[in-house]
Design a protein around this motif. Structure first.
Motif, PDB file in Angstrom:
ATOM      1  N   ASN A 154       0.823  -1.210   0.000  1.00 38.90           N
ATOM      2  CA  ASN A 154       0.000   0.000   0.000  1.00 38.90           C
ATOM      3  C   ASN A 154       0.860   1.264   0.000  1.00 38.90           C
ATOM      4  OD1 ASN A 154      -2.684  -1.021  -0.047  1.00 38.90           O
ATOM      5  ND2 ASN A 154      -2.477  -1.651   2.097  1.00 38.90           N
ATOM      6  N   ALA A 155       1.993   1.195   0.697  1.00 39.28           N
ATOM      7  CA  ALA A 155       2.892   2.350   0.733  1.00 39.28           C
ATOM      8  C   ALA A 155       3.489   2.650  -0.644  1.00 39.28           C
ATOM      9  CB  ALA A 155       4.006   2.112   1.750  1.00 39.28           C
ATOM     10  N   LEU A 156       3.615   1.606  -1.471  1.00 43.23           N
ATOM     11  CA  LEU A 156       4.213   1.766  -2.798  1.00 43.23           C
ATOM     12  C   LEU A 156       3.227   2.239  -3.861  1.00 43.23           C
ATOM     13  CD1 LEU A 156       6.459  -1.426  -2.977  1.00 43.23           C
ATOM     14  CD2 LEU A 156       7.281   0.907  -3.280  1.00 43.23           C
ATOM     15  N   LEU A 157       1.938   2.177  -3.574  1.00 44.47           N
ATOM     16  CA  LEU A 157       0.940   2.397  -4.619  1.00 44.47           C
ATOM     17  C   LEU A 157       1.110   3.720  -5.358  1.00 44.47           C
ATOM     18  CD1 LEU A 157      -2.337   0.983  -3.001  1.00 44.47           C
ATOM     19  CD2 LEU A 157      -0.937  -0.026  -4.816  1.00 44.47           C
ATOM     20  N   LYS A 158       1.217   4.810  -4.638  1.00 46.69           N
ATOM     21  CA  LYS A 158       1.309   6.114  -5.289  1.00 46.69           C
ATOM     22  C   LYS A 158       2.588   6.217  -6.119  1.00 46.69           C
ATOM     23  CE  LYS A 158       1.349  11.102  -4.424  1.00 46.69           C
ATOM     24  NZ  LYS A 158       0.525  11.350  -5.619  1.00 46.69           N
ATOM     25  N   THR A 159       3.688   5.674  -5.591  1.00 42.71           N
ATOM     26  CA  THR A 159       4.959   5.742  -6.314  1.00 42.71           C
ATOM     27  C   THR A 159       4.915   4.888  -7.576  1.00 42.71           C
ATOM     28  OG1 THR A 159       6.145   6.094  -4.237  1.00 42.71           O
ATOM     29  CG2 THR A 159       7.449   5.363  -6.124  1.00 42.71           C
ATOM     30  N   LEU A 160       4.262   3.711  -7.511  1.00 43.43           N
ATOM     31  CA  LEU A 160       4.154   2.866  -8.697  1.00 43.43           C
ATOM     32  C   LEU A 160       3.278   3.511  -9.759  1.00 43.43           C
ATOM     33  CD1 LEU A 160       3.754  -0.663  -7.059  1.00 43.43           C
ATOM     34  CD2 LEU A 160       5.793   0.270  -8.166  1.00 43.43           C
ATOM     35  N   GLU A 161       2.258   4.250  -9.308  1.00 42.25           N
ATOM     36  CA  GLU A 161       1.360   4.885 -10.268  1.00 42.25           C
ATOM     37  C   GLU A 161       2.016   6.108 -10.912  1.00 42.25           C
ATOM     38  OE1 GLU A 161      -3.317   6.140 -10.622  1.00 42.25           O
ATOM     39  OE2 GLU A 161      -2.429   5.887  -8.641  1.00 42.25           O
ATOM     40  N   GLU A 162       2.772   6.868 -10.119  1.00 35.30           N
ATOM     41  CA  GLU A 162       3.444   8.063 -10.627  1.00 35.30           C
ATOM     42  C   GLU A 162       4.878   8.099 -10.094  1.00 35.30           C
ATOM     43  OE1 GLU A 162       1.244  11.570  -9.719  1.00 35.30           O
ATOM     44  OE2 GLU A 162      -0.650  10.775 -10.426  1.00 35.30           O
ATOM     45  N   PRO A 163       5.760   7.270 -10.665  1.00 32.38           N
ATOM     46  CA  PRO A 163       7.148   7.256 -10.193  1.00 32.38           C
ATOM     47  C   PRO A 163       7.826   8.604 -10.455  1.00 32.38           C
ATOM     48  CG  PRO A 163       6.659   5.350 -11.585  1.00 32.38           C
ATOM     49  CD  PRO A 163       5.530   6.316 -11.754  1.00 32.38           C
ATOM     50  N   PRO A 164       8.823   8.945  -9.672  1.00 35.97           N
ATOM     51  CA  PRO A 164       9.604  10.150  -9.968  1.00 35.97           C
ATOM     52  C   PRO A 164      10.147  10.075 -11.399  1.00 35.97           C
ATOM     53  CG  PRO A 164      10.171   9.287  -7.808  1.00 35.97           C
ATOM     54  CD  PRO A 164       9.291   8.269  -8.463  1.00 35.97           C
ATOM     55  N   PRO A 165      10.264  11.203 -12.096  1.00 36.07           N
ATOM     56  CA  PRO A 165      10.661  11.191 -13.510  1.00 36.07           C
ATOM     57  C   PRO A 165      11.969  10.462 -13.794  1.00 36.07           C
ATOM     58  CG  PRO A 165       9.916  13.379 -12.850  1.00 36.07           C
ATOM     59  CD  PRO A 165      10.010  12.570 -11.598  1.00 36.07           C
ATOM     60  N   SER A 166      12.885  10.466 -12.844  1.00 37.82           N
ATOM     61  CA  SER A 166      14.204   9.872 -13.090  1.00 37.82           C
ATOM     62  C   SER A 166      14.354   8.492 -12.463  1.00 37.82           C
ATOM     63  CB  SER A 166      15.302  10.798 -12.549  1.00 37.82           C
ATOM     64  OG  SER A 166      15.102  11.048 -11.163  1.00 37.82           O
ATOM     65  N   SER A 167      13.256   7.858 -12.086  1.00 43.30           N
ATOM     66  CA  SER A 167      13.325   6.540 -11.458  1.00 43.30           C
ATOM     67  C   SER A 167      12.349   5.577 -12.120  1.00 43.30           C
ATOM     68  CB  SER A 167      13.005   6.617  -9.964  1.00 43.30           C
ATOM     69  OG  SER A 167      13.981   7.347  -9.261  1.00 43.30           O
ATOM     70  N   MET A 168      12.655   4.270 -12.000  1.00 43.72           N
ATOM     71  CA  MET A 168      11.720   3.244 -12.445  1.00 43.72           C
ATOM     72  C   MET A 168      11.776   2.076 -11.473  1.00 43.72           C
ATOM     73  SD  MET A 168      13.505   1.455 -15.782  1.00 43.72           S
ATOM     74  CE  MET A 168      12.028   0.478 -16.069  1.00 43.72           C
ATOM     75  N   PHE A 169      10.662   1.327 -11.397  1.00 48.01           N
ATOM     76  CA  PHE A 169      10.546   0.215 -10.467  1.00 48.01           C
ATOM     77  C   PHE A 169      10.295  -1.070 -11.249  1.00 48.01           C
ATOM     78  CE2 PHE A 169      10.039   3.749  -7.737  1.00 48.01           C
ATOM     79  CZ  PHE A 169      10.319   3.334  -6.439  1.00 48.01           C
ATOM     80  N   LEU A 170      11.083  -2.088 -10.957  1.00 49.23           N
ATOM     81  CA  LEU A 170      10.913  -3.405 -11.560  1.00 49.23           C
ATOM     82  C   LEU A 170      10.595  -4.394 -10.442  1.00 49.23           C
ATOM     83  CD1 LEU A 170      14.003  -3.446 -13.993  1.00 49.23           C
ATOM     84  CD2 LEU A 170      11.650  -2.750 -14.486  1.00 49.23           C
ATOM     85  N   LEU A 171       9.387  -4.931 -10.435  1.00 54.69           N
ATOM     86  CA  LEU A 171       8.972  -5.915  -9.437  1.00 54.69           C
ATOM     87  C   LEU A 171       9.164  -7.308 -10.026  1.00 54.69           C
ATOM     88  CD1 LEU A 171       7.571  -3.245  -8.551  1.00 54.69           C
ATOM     89  CD2 LEU A 171       5.733  -4.641  -7.596  1.00 54.69           C
ATOM     90  N   VAL A 172       9.870  -8.161  -9.319  1.00 48.67           N
ATOM     91  CA  VAL A 172      10.197  -9.508  -9.785  1.00 48.67           C
ATOM     92  C   VAL A 172       9.552 -10.517  -8.843  1.00 48.67           C
ATOM     93  CG1 VAL A 172      12.070 -11.135 -10.255  1.00 48.67           C
ATOM     94  CG2 VAL A 172      12.381  -8.702 -10.749  1.00 48.67           C
ATOM     95  N   THR A 173       8.773 -11.446  -9.397  1.00 48.23           N
ATOM     96  CA  THR A 173       8.089 -12.411  -8.532  1.00 48.23           C
ATOM     97  C   THR A 173       7.742 -13.689  -9.278  1.00 48.23           C
ATOM     98  OG1 THR A 173       6.147 -12.788  -7.128  1.00 48.23           O
ATOM     99  CG2 THR A 173       5.835 -11.404  -9.054  1.00 48.23           C
TER     100      THR A 173
END
Length: 340
Positions: free
Chosen positions: A128-147
């Motif tokens: 839940n803490a990640l939701l906002k960041t995953l929806e609108e990541p900072p312009p210079s960052s990206m998130f890769l979730l591996v599962t």
């Protein structure tokens, strides 16, 4: 490692490369698929491609610049990994810390890449803490979730991350990975790949000596029953199938038979492939789980028509289930030898 050097997964790699070349890689991605098939390796290769100092025409990383080399050695300050703690979970505090890091500009890379390994270990509060960041990541960052267990993630997380699905590795690709990156000898790699079922970690978990012995015993049974010998001869083959090797720690007769049944299942599957290769291939290039035994299996294939292959495969499966239900190893082996 470059994306082009990742073995297997042609379709996911092509999709990723097209996005990199077009500079349209989503800032949040979910890599899902079986354990040990190369999802994290592909994530690192993507991070290298995005931040390569001398990218190729196709957008792939060069593999030789300072950025690529440090990413491959896990020494780049802007490639951040979030992994489960000693309890096997990723807590909300860990998630908030990584969110804070992602909010700053990268030290030197074009884009900071956060790789969340075993993302299914994220506690619900962390997700839940990640939701906002995953929806609108900072312009210079990206998130890769591996599962390997995407259904363990909240639907709200999955909906924010385009999914790239990875399948199991083919035996040839898996064998090459074991040789190149895991220190496995070339003579042992095909057998480990066969029993690994498309998964590097499963292949490496096998005891090589036990694997070779189990496959040899399974092959002996298959060759013995190929010509449809009389019942007494089949019972003799069954007796040898449950013999415990003269080796400390070989296990009980049930454990020994279980390993041999697993090997036998793959051998019977190969007979089916040789008898009816996939559409568009020849027998010579059909994907065998035991390619190093191709010549011996081809010699046996004439004894196993489609009906017999299907019956044998079903019999091995039934034998394995009977063993799991605590049936006597000898009874199971006798029945199997007669049924095949």
């Amino acid at each position: 490692m470059r994306l082009a050097e990742v073995l297997g997964h042609a379709q996911p790699r092509a999709l990723i490369l097209r996005a990199v070349a077009a500079r349209s890689v989503p800032q949040s991605l979910l890599f899902d698929g079986p354990e040990g098939v190369g999802k994290r390796t592909t994530a690192l290769a993507l991070a290298a491609a995005i931040n390569c100092q001398q990218p190729g025409i196709d957008g792939d990383g060069c593999g030789t610049c300072s950025s690529c080399r440090r990413i491959s050695r896990a020494q780049h300050p802007d490639i951040v990994s979030l992994v489960p703690n000693e309890k096997g979970t990723i807590t909300v505090e860990m998630a908030r810390d990584i969110i804070g890091q992602a909010g700053y500009r990268p030290f030197e890379a074009r884009r900071r890449v956060v790789i969340i390994d075993d993302a299914d270990s994220l506690q619900p509060s962390a997700q839940n803490a990640l939701l906002k960041t995953l929806e609108e990541p900072p312009p210079s960052s990206m998130f890769l979730l591996v599962t390997a267990r995407p259904d363990s993630l909240l639907e709200t997380v999955r909906s924010r991350c385009p999914r790239i699905r990875f399948g199991r590795l083919g035996p040839a690709d898996l064998a090459q990975i074991l040789i190149r990156h895991c220190g496995v000898k070339a003579a042992q790699a095909p057998g480990l790949a066969a029993i690994g079922d498309g998964c590097v970690s499963r292949a490496l978990a096998q005891d090589t000596g036990e694997l070779v012995e189990a496959r040899a015993a399974a092959m002996a049974l298959l060759q013995g029953v190929a010509g449809r010998p009389p019942v007494m001869a089949r019972l003799g083959l069954a007796q040898r199938l449950v013999e415990i090797p003269r080796k400390r720690g070989a296990g009980t007769d049930r454990e020994v038979l279980a390993r041999r049944l697993d090997a036998l299942s793959l051998l019977v599957r190969d007979l089916g492939v040789l008898g009816a290769p996939p559409v568009g291939t020849s027998v010579a290039d059909a994907a065998l789980a035991n390619p190093d035994l191709g010549r011996d299996l081809s010699a046996m294939a004439r004894h196993f028509d489609t009906a017999r292959v299907l019956n044998s495969f079903a019999a091995v499966d039934q034998a394995r289930r009977s063993l799991d239900r605590n049936q006597s190893a000898k009874v199971v082996a006798d029945w199997l030898a007669c049924e095949m």
